[in-house]
Design a protein around this motif. Structure first.
Motif, PDB file in Angstrom:
ATOM      1  N   ILE A  21       0.834  -1.211   0.000  1.00 13.63           N
ATOM      2  CA  ILE A  21       0.000   0.000   0.000  1.00 13.63           C
ATOM      3  C   ILE A  21       0.864   1.254   0.000  1.00 13.63           C
ATOM      4  O   ILE A  21       0.623   2.208  -0.757  1.00 13.63           O
ATOM      5  N   GLN A  22       1.904   1.249   0.816  1.00  9.29           N
ATOM      6  CA  GLN A  22       2.803   2.407   0.880  1.00  9.29           C
ATOM      7  C   GLN A  22       3.474   2.651  -0.470  1.00  9.29           C
ATOM      8  O   GLN A  22       3.532   3.796  -0.957  1.00  9.29           O
ATOM      9  N   THR A  25       1.093   3.994  -3.160  1.00 10.15           N
ATOM     10  CA  THR A  25       0.637   5.374  -2.977  1.00 10.15           C
ATOM     11  C   THR A  25       1.784   6.389  -3.032  1.00 10.15           C
ATOM     12  O   THR A  25       1.586   7.525  -3.465  1.00 10.15           O
ATOM     13  N   GLU A  26       2.986   5.976  -2.633  1.00  7.29           N
ATOM     14  CA  GLU A  26       4.115   6.913  -2.598  1.00  7.29           C
ATOM     15  C   GLU A  26       5.076   6.741  -3.769  1.00  7.29           C
ATOM     16  O   GLU A  26       5.771   7.690  -4.158  1.00  7.29           O
ATOM     17  N   PHE A  28       4.285   5.478  -7.028  1.00 13.32           N
ATOM     18  CA  PHE A  28       3.324   5.019  -8.020  1.00 13.32           C
ATOM     19  C   PHE A  28       3.761   5.290  -9.464  1.00 13.32           C
ATOM     20  O   PHE A  28       3.091   4.896 -10.408  1.00 13.32           O
TER      21      PHE A  28
END
Length: 379
Positions: A21-22, A25-26, A28
């Protein structure tokens, strides 16, 4: 539902899920984009490549990320055969290879290659002397899996590699079932290519890796492909790769602990069913996390469905063969045919498997056997 099908797939590790997830989102950006966002994703990708290379003890520029084991096996074989390393149209494999290997080699047959598929000995291994006898002047490739996914035997890849080196034969090994369960460094340094898949060691599905020896010159299977240095097309799955790399690090860090855990679970299971040795045939295994067996007289699919009804998830072999009417490939390799071959079931343990659940599964199998015997007597 008590899960005993870890050889098919594992749940995603929670820390790996958080990292996914990290990263998504960071980091991408598209790794091929030239702006800073793309460069950040590219840096994370190359960090993962370096980390995986260190785990395998190989050169970083030999690591290519893929969508998993099946694609990895296919593309690795295509890359090896495109190499001008040696001329010839003969390939050696085993009868028990994963479906993705058989599929890749079927394509090779259509292109004029001759395939020799070797059986297993009674203990579930390739006989090196038989392999040696099968080698011809025109043999260019040997493709032998490291760990069998149905009974858990481990093949002598390092020994086979010595034969290949002596005769200028390329060697590919499907390591999907063993990476994360065994130390792979000696093997990785002995083969020309290998494939792994993240979801077999608590990483995400849809991501894997291939090691391809950088000494080889190969041609891209997909023309004009830029991603992964031409190895495969498509935007690189950076979050999946990051999560897989973390899962791999965690699996390798706990190898000894997990091996001890699996040996304990296997011993518990075998002790639970030992009074039924005459009716239950258990096959040899080098990976204690996998137990391949037959309940004599009972079709494996029936046993699997009865286990499911009682709250236990087991399998009848490789998940890539579900829906096939053919018996498990390993049974064919062992010379088990007909109705007996269709009696096969597989039980596989994971890091979260509890000893008490293993005991109750063994007791459930005995209960299923007793019910079948009573039904047979009535009929």
């Amino acid at each position: 539902m008590k899960y005993f099908d870890y050889a098919a797939t594992c749940p995603l590790d929670q820390e790996a899920a958080q990292l996914y997830i990290q990263s998504a989102t960071e980091f991408f950006g598209n790794t091929s984009s030239l702006h800073d966002t793309g460069n950040q994703a590219q840096q994370l990708l190359e960090t993962c490549r370096k980390e995986l290379a260190q785990m395998l003890g190989v050169q970083t520029d030999g690591i290519y990320f893929t969508s998993g084991g099946s694609e990895g096996n296919f593309l690795a074989i295509q890359a090896l055969l495109s190499s001008p390393f040696k001329k010839g149209k003969h390939i050696i494999t085993s009868t028990a290879e994963h479906a993705s290997i058989h599929s890749a080699l079927e394509k090779c047959k259509q292109e004029g290659f001759e395939i020799t598929a070797l059986p297993y000995d009674p203990d579930g291994h390739i006989e090196v002397e038989q392999l040696k006898a099968a080698i011809r002047e025109e043999t260019v490739l040997i493709a032998i899996q490291h760990g069998n996914s149905e009974i858990g035997t481990v093949q002598p890849i390092v020994e086979i590699s010595k034969l290949c080196r002596e005769r200028d034969i390329l060697l590919h090994s499907d390591c999907v079932q063993t990476f994360g369960k065994l130390d792979m460094q000696e093997l990785a340094q002995s083969v020309d290519s290998l494939a792994i898949s993240g979801h077999k060691f608590y990483g995400p599905k849809g991501v894997g890796a291939v090691y391809l020896n950088p000494r080889l010159h190969w041609e891209a299977f997909y023309p004009n492909t830029s991603h992964e240095n031409g190895f495969r097309p498509g935007t690189v799955n950076v979050p999946g790769i990051a999560a897989m790399t973390l899962a791999a690090q965690q699996s390798l860090a706990s190898l000894a602990e997990q091996q001890e855990h699996f040996i304990k679970l296997r011993d518990i299971f075998l002790n639970t069913i030992k009074d039924k040795e005459a009716q239950i045939k258990v096959y040899p295994s080098d990976l204690p996390s996998i137990v391949g067996l037959r309940i004599k007289g009972m079709e494996g699919q029936l046993v699997m469905l009865e286990c499911n009804r009682n709250g236990y998830a087991i399998s009848t072999g490789s998940a890539c063969q579900v829906g096939s009417q053919a018996p498990a490939k390993t049974m064919t390799a062992l010379g088990v045919t007909g109705k007996q071959a269709k009696e096969f079931i597989r039980i596989s343990f994971g890091k979260n498997t509890k000893p008490e659940d293993v005991r109750t599964l063994g007791k459930t199998l005995i209960k299923i056997l007793h019910a079948y015997e009573k039904q047979s007597e009535r009929n």
